[in-house]
Design a protein around this motif. Structure first.
Motif, PDB file in Angstrom:
ATOM      1  N   THR A  73      45.250 -60.131 102.245  1.00 19.42           N
ATOM      2  CA  THR A  73      45.593 -60.470 100.866  1.00 19.42           C
ATOM      3  C   THR A  73      44.557 -61.442 100.328  1.00 19.42           C
ATOM      4  N   ASP A  74      44.449 -61.528  99.019  1.00 20.63           N
ATOM      5  CA  ASP A  74      43.569 -62.502  98.372  1.00 20.63           C
ATOM      6  C   ASP A  74      44.411 -63.611  97.755  1.00 20.63           C
ATOM      7  N   TYR A 102      41.749 -64.906 109.939  1.00 15.96           N
ATOM      8  CA  TYR A 102      40.383 -64.895 109.425  1.00 15.96           C
ATOM      9  C   TYR A 102      40.397 -65.287 107.950  1.00 15.96           C
ATOM     10  N   LEU A 103      39.425 -66.096 107.550  1.00 22.07           N
ATOM     11  CA  LEU A 103      39.235 -66.441 106.144  1.00 22.07           C
ATOM     12  C   LEU A 103      37.867 -65.938 105.721  1.00 22.07           C
ATOM     13  N   ASP A 104      37.855 -64.992 104.793  1.00 24.82           N
ATOM     14  CA  ASP A 104      36.620 -64.366 104.336  1.00 24.82           C
ATOM     15  C   ASP A 104      35.819 -63.796 105.509  1.00 24.82           C
ATOM     16  N   GLY A 105      36.529 -63.234 106.480  1.00 32.75           N
ATOM     17  CA  GLY A 105      35.887 -62.600 107.625  1.00 32.75           C
ATOM     18  C   GLY A 105      35.512 -63.527 108.756  1.00 32.75           C
ATOM     19  N   THR A 106      35.690 -64.835 108.572  1.00 36.54           N
ATOM     20  CA  THR A 106      35.343 -65.822 109.599  1.00 36.54           C
ATOM     21  C   THR A 106      36.594 -66.270 110.342  1.00 36.54           C
ATOM     22  N   PRO A 107      36.577 -66.282 111.693  1.00 35.78           N
ATOM     23  CA  PRO A 107      37.760 -66.727 112.440  1.00 35.78           C
ATOM     24  C   PRO A 107      38.169 -68.141 112.041  1.00 35.78           C
ATOM     25  N   ALA A 108      39.477 -68.317 111.771  1.00 36.78           N
ATOM     26  CA  ALA A 108      39.984 -69.618 111.343  1.00 36.78           C
ATOM     27  C   ALA A 108      41.021 -70.183 112.300  1.00 36.78           C
ATOM     28  N   GLY A 109      41.579 -69.364 113.177  1.00 35.25           N
ATOM     29  CA  GLY A 109      42.582 -69.851 114.118  1.00 35.25           C
ATOM     30  C   GLY A 109      43.299 -68.702 114.780  1.00 35.25           C
ATOM     31  N   SER A 110      44.141 -69.037 115.754  1.00 32.28           N
ATOM     32  CA  SER A 110      44.923 -68.037 116.474  1.00 32.28           C
ATOM     33  C   SER A 110      46.213 -68.661 116.960  1.00 32.28           C
ATOM     34  N   HIS A 111      47.170 -67.796 117.341  1.00 36.80           N
ATOM     35  CA  HIS A 111      48.462 -68.298 117.794  1.00 36.80           C
ATOM     36  C   HIS A 111      49.133 -67.236 118.653  1.00 36.80           C
ATOM     37  N   TYR A 112      49.836 -67.706 119.679  1.00 32.94           N
ATOM     38  CA  TYR A 112      50.638 -66.820 120.516  1.00 32.94           C
ATOM     39  C   TYR A 112      52.092 -67.264 120.468  1.00 32.94           C
ATOM     40  N   ASN A 113      52.998 -66.328 120.304  1.00 32.37           N
ATOM     41  CA  ASN A 113      54.448 -66.521 120.285  1.00 32.37           C
ATOM     42  C   ASN A 113      54.989 -66.179 118.899  1.00 32.37           C
ATOM     43  N   ALA A 114      55.789 -65.151 118.851  1.00 36.77           N
ATOM     44  CA  ALA A 114      56.294 -64.630 117.582  1.00 36.77           C
ATOM     45  C   ALA A 114      57.287 -65.559 116.905  1.00 36.77           C
ATOM     46  N   TYR A 115      57.917 -66.437 117.660  1.00 39.83           N
ATOM     47  CA  TYR A 115      59.067 -67.171 117.123  1.00 39.83           C
ATOM     48  C   TYR A 115      58.803 -68.648 116.891  1.00 39.83           C
ATOM     49  N   ALA A 117      36.265 -74.493  97.074  1.00 38.42           N
ATOM     50  CA  ALA A 117      36.134 -74.802  95.654  1.00 38.42           C
ATOM     51  C   ALA A 117      37.463 -74.548  94.950  1.00 38.42           C
ATOM     52  N   PRO A 118      38.010 -75.546  94.248  1.00 36.80           N
ATOM     53  CA  PRO A 118      39.269 -75.332  93.521  1.00 36.80           C
ATOM     54  C   PRO A 118      39.148 -74.145  92.567  1.00 36.80           C
ATOM     55  N   GLY A 119      40.138 -73.272  92.590  1.00 31.59           N
ATOM     56  CA  GLY A 119      40.142 -72.100  91.733  1.00 31.59           C
ATOM     57  C   GLY A 119      39.384 -70.909  92.283  1.00 31.59           C
ATOM     58  N   SER A 120      38.718 -71.056  93.427  1.00 33.95           N
ATOM     59  CA  SER A 120      37.971 -69.930  94.004  1.00 33.95           C
ATOM     60  C   SER A 120      38.931 -68.965  94.696  1.00 33.95           C
ATOM     61  N   ILE A 121      38.507 -67.712  94.816  1.00 36.63           N
ATOM     62  CA  ILE A 121      39.331 -66.651  95.404  1.00 36.63           C
ATOM     63  C   ILE A 121      38.814 -66.324  96.800  1.00 36.63           C
ATOM     64  N   HIS A 122      39.746 -66.205  97.765  1.00 35.99           N
ATOM     65  CA  HIS A 122      39.365 -65.956  99.154  1.00 35.99           C
ATOM     66  C   HIS A 122      40.244 -64.862  99.753  1.00 35.99           C
ATOM     67  N   ARG A 123      39.716 -64.217 100.785  1.00 35.02           N
ATOM     68  CA  ARG A 123      40.433 -63.159 101.489  1.00 35.02           C
ATOM     69  C   ARG A 123      41.027 -63.713 102.791  1.00 35.02           C
ATOM     70  N   LEU A 124      42.337 -63.601 102.913  1.00 38.54           N
ATOM     71  CA  LEU A 124      43.041 -63.994 104.132  1.00 38.54           C
ATOM     72  C   LEU A 124      43.393 -62.730 104.905  1.00 38.54           C
ATOM     73  N   GLU A 125      43.011 -62.715 106.179  1.00 39.33           N
ATOM     74  CA  GLU A 125      43.333 -61.571 107.037  1.00 39.33           C
ATOM     75  C   GLU A 125      44.056 -62.067 108.282  1.00 39.33           C
ATOM     76  N   VAL A 126      45.160 -61.419 108.590  1.00 36.23           N
ATOM     77  CA  VAL A 126      45.929 -61.711 109.794  1.00 36.23           C
ATOM     78  C   VAL A 126      45.897 -60.471 110.673  1.00 36.23           C
ATOM     79  N   THR A 127      45.327 -60.599 111.866  1.00 37.14           N
ATOM     80  CA  THR A 127      45.352 -59.509 112.835  1.00 37.14           C
ATOM     81  C   THR A 127      46.467 -59.789 113.834  1.00 37.14           C
ATOM     82  N   ALA A 128      47.495 -58.956 113.795  1.00 37.77           N
ATOM     83  CA  ALA A 128      48.641 -59.114 114.696  1.00 37.77           C
ATOM     84  C   ALA A 128      48.534 -58.106 115.831  1.00 37.77           C
ATOM     85  N   ASP A 129      49.105 -58.471 116.975  1.00 35.36           N
ATOM     86  CA  ASP A 129      48.976 -57.633 118.173  1.00 35.36           C
ATOM     87  C   ASP A 129      50.287 -57.676 118.965  1.00 35.36           C
TER      88      ASP A 129
END
Length: 260
Positions: free
Chosen positions: A60-61, A85-98, A109-121
């Motif tokens: 999502t953006d 991932y933020l704009d294609g760059t790794p930003a963090g990870s987490h294990y445990n669904a709950y 930059a305030p007001g700038s638009i970015h792409r957030l990607e969550v890869t779930a497994d």
């Protein structure tokens, strides 16, 4: 989970899972398939994905809120392993669904638009004894809300308020976690208002890149006990020099955790 009532009048918040996200399967014979999905949900709810096993991407953006350029992404639950991932760059990870987790990203930059990607497994792995083919279903997806907040360089992660009833009346034990993401130490004081009474913790220092938990216990004599007949709520505020001001409410007889 995200509160159904307003917990702050200052910190800007936005639920990112209140609109459609792009979904893409990344493995198996469905790899490359894309569609729009409503979140929170699990992939197994999609037709043809009832037995999907492997990785999938959710995208999502968003627009950076506020004026500081610092954001806090709060993930309430991703099943069961997540890579962010933020704009294609790794930003963090987490294990445990709950269990919830969060990421703080500075300098946008305030007001700038970015792409957030969550890869779930939801693949089977050695990380858990339950991750083997059996009658336990390991679901896949963003199964709980995602929240976007605008924060300052030094901000409050959470506040806990424990009302205590004693013979002479109500008392309150207040704890707050301060997080400093700036390159220099934060120096100031913490001021607390509770039922129009004010208290202060002076000479407060939070080193760069660290969190500090501070607390105090005080009389809560003006408090009204909560009941079904009279559901009284108490106004609580805290202010730290150089930080945003946050307001919320607390009901008596329960531990209050506004940010967790």
């Amino acid at each position: 989970m995200i509160r159904t009532f307003q917990t702050t009048t200052i910190r800007r918040q936005q639920e990112l899972t209140e609109h459609l996200w792009e979904f893409e399967a990344l493995e198996g014979d469905k790899a490359g398939e894309k569609r729009k999905v409503a979140l929170p949900s699990c992939v197994e709810c999609l037709p043809g994905y009832e037995n999907y096993r492997g990785k999938a991407a959710f995208r999502t953006d968003f627009t950076v809120p506020g004026e500081s350029g610092n954001i806090r992404l709060c993930f309430k639950g991703i099943s069961h392993t997540a890579e962010i991932y933020l704009d294609g760059t790794p930003a963090g990870s987490h294990y445990n669904a709950y269990t919830p987790f969060e990421l703080v990203i500075n300098g946008l930059a305030p007001g700038s638009i970015h792409r957030l990607e969550v890869t779930a497994d939801n693949s089977y792995s050695e990380k858990s004894a339950l991750h083997i083919p059996n009658d336990y279903e390991s679901y896949l997806g963003i199964t709980r809300p995602v929240l976007l907040e605008s924060v300052s360089d030094c901000f409050m992660e959470w506040v806990h308020i424990t009302p205590i009833w004693e013979a002479e009346g109500w008392k309150a034990r207040i704890e707050a976690s301060l997080r400093n993401t700036a390159a220099s130490p934060f120096c100031g004081k913490l001021e607390v208002s509770l039922c129009d009474a004010c208290f202060s913790i002076p000479d407060l220092t939070v080193p760069s890149g660290e969190c500090r938990v501070v607390g105090l216990q005080t009389d809560f004599l003006r408090a009204e006990a909560w009941s079904l007949r009279i559901p009284a709520l108490q106004r609580f505020g805290r202010f730290c020099t150089g930080m945003e001001r946050l307001w919320t409410t607390v009901w008596n007889g329960r531990v209050f955790e506004p940010w967790k």
